[in-house]
Motif scaffolding. Structure first.
Motif, PDB file in Angstrom:
ATOM      1  N   VAL A  45       0.873  -1.171   0.000  1.00 45.98           N
ATOM      2  CA  VAL A  45       0.000   0.000   0.000  1.00 45.98           C
ATOM      3  C   VAL A  45       0.912   1.224   0.000  1.00 45.98           C
ATOM      4  O   VAL A  45       1.753   1.379   0.887  1.00 45.98           O
ATOM      5  N   ALA A  46       0.765   2.063  -1.020  1.00 46.57           N
ATOM      6  CA  ALA A  46       1.585   3.268  -1.150  1.00 46.57           C
ATOM      7  C   ALA A  46       0.723   4.487  -0.856  1.00 46.57           C
ATOM      8  O   ALA A  46      -0.226   4.771  -1.577  1.00 46.57           O
ATOM      9  N   PHE A  47       1.028   5.181   0.223  1.00 48.08           N
ATOM     10  CA  PHE A  47       0.338   6.423   0.575  1.00 48.08           C
ATOM     11  C   PHE A  47       1.113   7.562  -0.063  1.00 48.08           C
ATOM     12  O   PHE A  47       2.281   7.785   0.265  1.00 48.08           O
ATOM     13  N   CYS A  48       0.497   8.269  -0.999  1.00 50.11           N
ATOM     14  CA  CYS A  48       1.192   9.283  -1.797  1.00 50.11           C
ATOM     15  C   CYS A  48       0.529  10.645  -1.678  1.00 50.11           C
ATOM     16  O   CYS A  48      -0.698  10.750  -1.674  1.00 50.11           O
ATOM     17  N   CYS A  49       1.366  11.678  -1.645  1.00 53.86           N
ATOM     18  CA  CYS A  49       0.883  13.055  -1.677  1.00 53.86           C
ATOM     19  C   CYS A  49       0.169  13.287  -3.011  1.00 53.86           C
ATOM     20  O   CYS A  49       0.695  12.936  -4.068  1.00 53.86           O
ATOM     21  N   ARG A  50      -1.001  13.851  -2.967  1.00 49.75           N
ATOM     22  CA  ARG A  50      -1.811  14.075  -4.169  1.00 49.75           C
ATOM     23  C   ARG A  50      -1.089  14.948  -5.193  1.00 49.75           C
ATOM     24  O   ARG A  50      -1.253  14.795  -6.390  1.00 49.75           O
ATOM     25  N   HIS A  51      -0.254  15.864  -4.724  1.00 50.94           N
ATOM     26  CA  HIS A  51       0.383  16.825  -5.622  1.00 50.94           C
ATOM     27  C   HIS A  51       1.743  16.370  -6.139  1.00 50.94           C
ATOM     28  O   HIS A  51       2.246  16.942  -7.097  1.00 50.94           O
ATOM     29  N   CYS A  52       2.358  15.381  -5.523  1.00 50.43           N
ATOM     30  CA  CYS A  52       3.720  14.975  -5.912  1.00 50.43           C
ATOM     31  C   CYS A  52       3.743  13.523  -6.371  1.00 50.43           C
ATOM     32  O   CYS A  52       3.665  13.233  -7.552  1.00 50.43           O
ATOM     33  N   ALA A  53       3.876  12.589  -5.418  1.00 52.72           N
ATOM     34  CA  ALA A  53       4.047  11.177  -5.755  1.00 52.72           C
ATOM     35  C   ALA A  53       2.829  10.588  -6.448  1.00 52.72           C
ATOM     36  O   ALA A  53       2.959   9.764  -7.346  1.00 52.72           O
ATOM     37  N   TYR A  54       1.636  11.003  -6.057  1.00 53.82           N
ATOM     38  CA  TYR A  54       0.431  10.492  -6.714  1.00 53.82           C
ATOM     39  C   TYR A  54       0.396  10.950  -8.166  1.00 53.82           C
ATOM     40  O   TYR A  54       0.018  10.189  -9.056  1.00 53.82           O
ATOM     41  N   ALA A  55       0.816  12.180  -8.412  1.00 50.39           N
ATOM     42  CA  ALA A  55       0.871  12.682  -9.787  1.00 50.39           C
ATOM     43  C   ALA A  55       1.853  11.855 -10.613  1.00 50.39           C
ATOM     44  O   ALA A  55       1.606  11.571 -11.787  1.00 50.39           O
ATOM     45  N   ALA A  56       2.957  11.424 -10.001  1.00 54.54           N
ATOM     46  CA  ALA A  56       3.927  10.574 -10.693  1.00 54.54           C
ATOM     47  C   ALA A  56       3.320   9.206 -11.003  1.00 54.54           C
ATOM     48  O   ALA A  56       3.506   8.674 -12.102  1.00 54.54           O
ATOM     49  N   ALA A  57       2.585   8.629 -10.063  1.00 52.64           N
ATOM     50  CA  ALA A  57       1.931   7.336 -10.299  1.00 52.64           C
ATOM     51  C   ALA A  57       0.881   7.470 -11.397  1.00 52.64           C
ATOM     52  O   ALA A  57       0.732   6.575 -12.243  1.00 52.64           O
TER      53      ALA A  57
END
Length: 102
Positions: A45-57
């Motif tokens: 489970v990857a918890f990602c910042c909506r503006h940074c890591a989630y944007a990369a995913a």
């Protein structure tokens, strides 16, 4: 106490829509073979910042890059708001690993 976990009650108060989960439908070959001839693949489970890591995913999905389907990406408004109880809940629900990315 009878099996009561003090963090369960606190976790139940996460606002509706606070967390967003994206599912990955691509799945390259999994990990090493087990004795049964099947491959073990860890649930992450990857918890990602909506503006940074989630944007990369999200970009990886747009580019059709492949990553294991066992990785579940959860978007947070900010990883600064990450609560360790989220990780505990993920493990409680069967995750083999947790990643926090900002």
């Amino acid at each position: 106490m009878g099996g009561h976990h003090p963090y369960r009650q606190r976790h139940a108060h996460i606002p509706q829509g606070y967390l967003t989960v994206i599912e990955n439908d691509s799945s390259p070959p999994a990990g090493p073979l087990l004795g049964t001839g099947t491959r073990w693949e860890p649930n992450i489970v990857a918890f990602c910042c909506r503006h940074c890591a989630y944007a990369a995913a999200d970009l990886a999905g747009s580019l059709r890059l492949k990553y294991p389907a066992s990785i579940k990406v959860v978007a947070l408004p900010c990883t600064g708001k990450f609560d360790v109880l989220f990780a505990l809940r993920a493990f409680e629900e069967g995750a083999d690993g947790v990643m926090v990315a900002g």
